[in-house]
Design an enzyme around this catalytic site. Sequence first.
Site, short mmCIF file in Angstrom:
data_model
loop_
_atom_site.label_atom_id
_atom_site.label_comp_id
_atom_site.label_asym_id
_atom_site.label_seq_id
_atom_site.Cartn_x
_atom_site.Cartn_y
_atom_site.Cartn_z
N ASP A 236 -19.64 -55.83 -77.70
CA ASP A 236 -18.78 -54.68 -77.02
C ASP A 236 -18.17 -53.96 -78.14
OD1 ASP A 236 -17.50 -53.47 -75.26
OD2 ASP A 236 -16.29 -55.13 -74.33
C1 BGC Z 1 -15.91 -51.88 -72.77
C2 BGC Z 1 -17.25 -52.11 -72.18
C3 BGC Z 1 -18.03 -50.94 -72.19
C4 BGC Z 1 -18.03 -50.33 -73.63
C5 BGC Z 1 -19.08 -48.98 -73.69
C6 BGC Z 1 -15.83 -51.31 -74.08
O1 BGC Z 1 -14.64 -50.84 -74.38
O2 BGC Z 1 -15.28 -53.29 -72.77
O3 BGC Z 1 -17.37 -52.74 -71.00
O4 BGC Z 1 -19.27 -51.06 -71.58
O5 BGC Z 1 -16.53 -50.07 -74.18
O6 BGC Z 1 -18.17 -47.96 -73.24
#
Ligand code: BGC
Length: 752
Positions: free
Chosen positions: A292
């Site tokens: 993530d």
């Molecule tokens: C979120 C993800 C997301 C990623 C990219 C993160 O902060 O937890 O779910 O896909 O950002 O935007």
Amino acid sequence: MNNKLFFTLIVSGLILFQACNTPAGQGDEIDDKVEALLAQMTLEEKVGQMNQYNGFYDVTGPAPAEGDAKHKYEHIKNGWVGSMLNVRGAAEVRKMQALAVDSSRLGIPMIFGFDVIHGHKTLSPIPLAEAASWDLAAIEKSARIAAIEASAEGINWTFAPMVDISRDARWGRVMEGAGEDTYLGSKIGVARVNGFQGDDLSANNTIAACAKHFAGYGFAEAGMDYNTVDVGMATYYNVIFPPFKAAVDEADVKTFMNSFNIVNAIPATANKHIQRDILKGDWGFKGYVISDWSSGREMIDHGYARDLKHVAELAANAGSDMDMESYAYVNHLADLVREGKVNEGVVDDAVRRILRVKYELGLFDDPFKYCDEKREKELIYHADHMEAALDMAKRSIVLLKNENNILPLNKDKKIAVIGALADDKDSPLGNWRMAGEDNTAISVLEGLDNYGVKYKYAEGGKLITGPTAFPFELKVNTTDKSGIKEAVNLAKQSEVVVMVLGEHGLHSGEGRGRANLGLPGVQQELLEAVYKVNKNIVLVLMNGRPLTITWADEHVPAIVEAWQLGTQTGNAVTQVLYGEYNPSGKLPMTFPRHVGQVPIYYNQFRTGRPGPKHEVFWPHYMDESEKPLYPFGYGLSYTEFDYTNLKVNLKAKNQVEVSVSVTNIGSKAGEEVVQLYINDKVASIVRPVKELKGFEKIKLEPSQTTTVTFMLTDKELGFYNNQGEYLVEAGDFEVMVGTSSVSGLKDKFTLE
Ligand code: BGC
């Protein structure tokens, strides 16, 4: 075609020739191409494939001349970037892709990821709302359309679906999932992956999906985002994992995203057990895992990694294949391999997985296949997409209360509309509308206008004060009550008052936990003030999570759960209010009476003290009922359904056929979600009081009867023990089939 790609294809062609002459079963065509390419790659180029950067400059402008942007720019040209996120637009993606393909030594195309969460430009209802439809075909179609629009903007990978189960309405990200139930969540996750990935991943309108966040993110303590997760293995195996496993087994999802949280005190990003042993081992997942956003780097704050180099070592060894914005791999992984701290085989395995998905998408055949401006123009906001978004929005609405059939309304009634959200064109778009344009939803007022309804409107006070933005806290109006008077005066002169109340679009989503689950700001006061002068209220809720609307339930005659329904919100709400569409949604998440009950969910483990009891010694509260306000699976219709004739037949070992007759006994055609729950009476681990194990959405004309038949097999009858072994145990079961998790016909059966 550029030279490098041509060279790659020649080598691949040779290998393919060999592959055709090798016995079957020794690797498919793509494996061979991957091996051929891998063999040419330097260590740095391999590590580059494992590196993802966020969009860093205006691609349409000049090349960045300094700083971090210049750095990233050069990295792409060197072949040190495998993927970008947050770059979109056919022209923009083309330009950035050309940097990698034309300038890097091997010309390996990048994969472009984006959060396509509920629609893309045409926004569909938030995922929690879609889940309330229990309509798998409609949900799949919604994801299909999102993929068509996103792919027309150059995107070939979405960070969706989020298949995190959550039982905590305080958690802001419940809006992004399918609710509290693992069975429903698994089916919906599969439908969404199928919608994104389509039948042919190499087509230019399908994109790779990503099951996220692996694993347990939805169980953040106290519903506070990024907080500690600490749950037992029975819950991991039986509740958290199944939607992820279904995405692998039943939909061949191409990628996974790990999560910010710890799993058994080890950050998910460095959790070898869940990523290598379970996901890639037991489940045989062939795709790749992305971290993530900066979840690698965050292991330093967790106190699990000493520094960024240690992050790279831990994450790579644990099977986190691609690094999103931690800069750990690009800066340290090659050195770690040279120092013998990470085996090059680990890097090769990750790169193979990434390249494989790129081949499957067809990016090597044409790296610019998603970059067609003509297609982009034609497809964004296409009329068919708008129509499907409207259909999905209507299907997502849940009728929570309808005393004396106050709904549907007719146009002769003199109505007042009250509430800032009724006139809001932005909030209904929901939180994760990354490509969406502000203020493009059809508001409730516009929906009424479109339907030719005459009404008078009063705002009743502001919901939010000041500007709003995705990364910043909302400023809720808690003090200015000056609008209430006008609303009360209007209500006095009206026959029916439609009050549109609830949450702003940014009240839910990432980083947006709430410790209170009531109507925010001055809305409760407004509601009560209006009720004093006019009791004929239809409350339309607009929200991204279950709310504790206990007062409203006790007083207001009609309540419609309209979530955040995307671009077509106003039209969908109007068509339900005026009976053009008969609501058929059912809650995918329990509504608590009070925030103190949370986490509250229908399938809790059986306790040793089932109640109610005469004395105080059973699970309950002194000051609030232990029961939910509205249970999981609940939702009304403008018609009524009668359940009769429940039959249970043991067909063979572990094959139980359950059938029921359902009759529409009302006067309108309508849809019903027939739900089947079981309870395993005695087992080798404690089992939940009941569990959803089947559902079917049916449509019935007035007086029409149909028989719905379910077949329970090993898959529905068993469970995982704490060692992760799947067991189907002999013994007695109860079965219930009905209209919600608390109401249905019951019977029993025994497995030999
Ligand atoms: C979120 C993800 C997301 C990623 C990219 C993160 O902060 O937890 O779910 O896909 O950002 O935007």
